[in-house]
Design a protein around this motif. Structure first.
Motif, PDB file in Angstrom:
ATOM      1  N   ASP A 130     137.149   6.244  65.781  1.00 39.00           N
ATOM      2  CA  ASP A 130     135.750   5.828  65.831  1.00 39.00           C
ATOM      3  C   ASP A 130     135.251   5.410  64.444  1.00 39.00           C
ATOM      4  N   ALA A 131     135.598   6.194  63.419  1.00 40.60           N
ATOM      5  CA  ALA A 131     135.173   5.861  62.057  1.00 40.60           C
ATOM      6  C   ALA A 131     135.798   4.540  61.596  1.00 40.60           C
ATOM      7  N   LEU A 132     137.061   4.314  61.919  1.00 44.08           N
ATOM      8  CA  LEU A 132     137.719   3.071  61.514  1.00 44.08           C
ATOM      9  C   LEU A 132     137.111   1.860  62.219  1.00 44.08           C
ATOM     10  N   LEU A 133     136.822   1.994  63.508  1.00 41.10           N
ATOM     11  CA  LEU A 133     136.193   0.887  64.229  1.00 41.10           C
ATOM     12  C   LEU A 133     134.795   0.594  63.689  1.00 41.10           C
ATOM     13  N   THR A 134     134.051   1.637  63.351  1.00 42.70           N
ATOM     14  CA  THR A 134     132.737   1.442  62.736  1.00 42.70           C
ATOM     15  C   THR A 134     132.892   0.757  61.379  1.00 42.70           C
ATOM     16  N   CYS A 137     133.137  -2.882  61.711  1.00 43.00           N
ATOM     17  CA  CYS A 137     131.879  -3.553  62.054  1.00 43.00           C
ATOM     18  C   CYS A 137     131.029  -3.830  60.815  1.00 43.00           C
ATOM     19  N   ILE A 138     131.202  -3.010  59.783  1.00 42.70           N
ATOM     20  CA  ILE A 138     130.347  -3.095  58.603  1.00 42.70           C
ATOM     21  C   ILE A 138     131.009  -3.834  57.444  1.00 42.70           C
ATOM     22  N   TRP A 139     132.231  -3.455  57.106  1.00 47.00           N
ATOM     23  CA  TRP A 139     132.791  -3.817  55.802  1.00 47.00           C
ATOM     24  C   TRP A 139     133.393  -5.202  55.632  1.00 47.00           C
ATOM     25  N   PRO A 140     134.010  -5.844  56.616  1.00 43.75           N
ATOM     26  CA  PRO A 140     134.597  -7.162  56.334  1.00 43.75           C
ATOM     27  C   PRO A 140     133.622  -8.186  55.730  1.00 43.75           C
ATOM     28  N   PRO A 141     132.423  -8.389  56.287  1.00 41.39           N
ATOM     29  CA  PRO A 141     131.544  -9.377  55.643  1.00 41.39           C
ATOM     30  C   PRO A 141     131.051  -8.928  54.268  1.00 41.39           C
ATOM     31  N   VAL A 142     130.818  -7.620  54.112  1.00 45.57           N
ATOM     32  CA  VAL A 142     130.394  -7.103  52.806  1.00 45.57           C
ATOM     33  C   VAL A 142     131.483  -7.362  51.768  1.00 45.57           C
ATOM     34  N   GLN A 143     132.730  -7.098  52.146  1.00 44.91           N
ATOM     35  CA  GLN A 143     133.821  -7.256  51.187  1.00 44.91           C
ATOM     36  C   GLN A 143     134.101  -8.725  50.856  1.00 44.91           C
ATOM     37  N   ILE A 144     133.970  -9.604  51.819  1.00 42.40           N
ATOM     38  CA  ILE A 144     134.159 -11.028  51.505  1.00 42.40           C
ATOM     39  C   ILE A 144     133.124 -11.456  50.464  1.00 42.40           C
ATOM     40  N   ALA A 145     131.869 -11.093  50.670  1.00 47.26           N
ATOM     41  CA  ALA A 145     130.822 -11.434  49.696  1.00 47.26           C
ATOM     42  C   ALA A 145     131.098 -10.755  48.357  1.00 47.26           C
ATOM     43  N   ASN A 146     131.518  -9.505  48.394  1.00 48.35           N
ATOM     44  CA  ASN A 146     131.797  -8.753  47.173  1.00 48.35           C
ATOM     45  C   ASN A 146     132.922  -9.411  46.377  1.00 48.35           C
ATOM     46  N   PHE A 147     134.003  -9.753  47.042  1.00 48.05           N
ATOM     47  CA  PHE A 147     135.140 -10.355  46.347  1.00 48.05           C
ATOM     48  C   PHE A 147     134.848 -11.780  45.881  1.00 48.05           C
ATOM     49  N   VAL A 165     124.379   3.618  53.414  1.00 46.67           N
ATOM     50  CA  VAL A 165     124.321   3.748  54.881  1.00 46.67           C
ATOM     51  C   VAL A 165     125.670   4.224  55.409  1.00 46.67           C
ATOM     52  N   TRP A 166     126.761   3.660  54.900  1.00 47.76           N
ATOM     53  CA  TRP A 166     128.100   4.063  55.319  1.00 47.76           C
ATOM     54  C   TRP A 166     128.355   5.526  54.960  1.00 47.76           C
ATOM     55  N   ASN A 167     127.955   5.932  53.756  1.00 49.30           N
ATOM     56  CA  ASN A 167     128.138   7.320  53.326  1.00 49.30           C
ATOM     57  C   ASN A 167     127.339   8.273  54.197  1.00 49.30           C
ATOM     58  N   CYS A 168     126.168   7.839  54.608  1.00 52.94           N
ATOM     59  CA  CYS A 168     125.357   8.632  55.527  1.00 52.94           C
ATOM     60  C   CYS A 168     126.130   8.841  56.831  1.00 52.94           C
ATOM     61  N   TYR A 169     126.701   7.762  57.366  1.00 56.05           N
ATOM     62  CA  TYR A 169     127.504   7.855  58.587  1.00 56.05           C
ATOM     63  C   TYR A 169     128.722   8.757  58.374  1.00 56.05           C
ATOM     64  N   LEU A 170     129.461   8.529  57.273  1.00 57.61           N
ATOM     65  CA  LEU A 170     130.655   9.341  57.020  1.00 57.61           C
ATOM     66  C   LEU A 170     130.318  10.811  56.844  1.00 57.61           C
TER      67      LEU A 170
END
Length: 177
Positions: A130-134, A137-147, A165-170
């Motif tokens: 569940d954590a990996l699927l979440t 949903c969040i990180w691929p677009p963030v990481q493309i912009a980041n890189f 937000v991710w840390n809150c979820y984790l």
């Protein structure tokens, strides 16, 4: 505010590892506070301070150094900042690093929460997919912009700001029993 920004810039220039660890620890702590106060609605009297301190320690000792180091390695493996390079870095990050990092994070959190090896393994099996699927949903677009847009020395800080937000979820995921 300007003095704080200059001080952070000097720390990042002189001691990038320390700056990244401090940033990750502080923002992991912030994510846990948000999880406890807004998601779990514990209130100030019900706030579990040791849990926040554990999450901060994980940020200082694990997240900051590991993610900061990973970004350096990734820049050496795939140099450049073109759109194609950013996508390649995101694929490596999300396909290779994220699954391993997430498993380690859940294992460390379980150990710090006093779970036995068997209990920890059971909790990882319960939460990992569940954590990996979440994550996906969040990180691929963030990481493309980041890189693509962010210089290496600022990537961890940018990611950690988004990661509140991710840390809150984790924190919520890793600490619910």
């Amino acid at each position: 505010m300007a003095a704080l920004r200059r001080g952070c810039g000097r720390l990042l220039a002189r001691r990038p590892w320390a700056a990244q660890a401090l940033t990750a620890g502080a923002l992991m702590g912030a994510g846990d506070v948000i999880a406890q106060q807004l998601v779990e609605r514990r209130g100030l009297h019900g706030h579990h301070v040791p849990r926040t301190l554990k999450m901060m320690a994980i940020g200082f000792c694990f997240v900051g150094p590991v993610v900061g180091g990973w970004y350096k390695i990734l820049d050496q493996l795939v140099p450049g900042t073109t759109k194609v390079v950013a996508v390649k870095k995101m694929v490596l990050d999300q396909g290779g690093f994220a699954p391993c990092f997430l498993g380690c994070f859940l294992a460390i959190t379980g150990a710090m929460n006093g779970l036995s090896a068997a209990e920890n393994w059971s909790k990882i099996q319960q939460d990992y997919t569940d954590a990996l699927l979440t994550n996906y949903c969040i990180w691929p677009p963030v990481q493309i912009a980041n890189f693509y847009f962010v210089p290496l020395k600022h990537r961890l800080a940018v990611v950690q700001c988004v990661a509140i937000v991710w840390n809150c979820y984790l924190s919520w995921k890793a600490n619910r029993m």
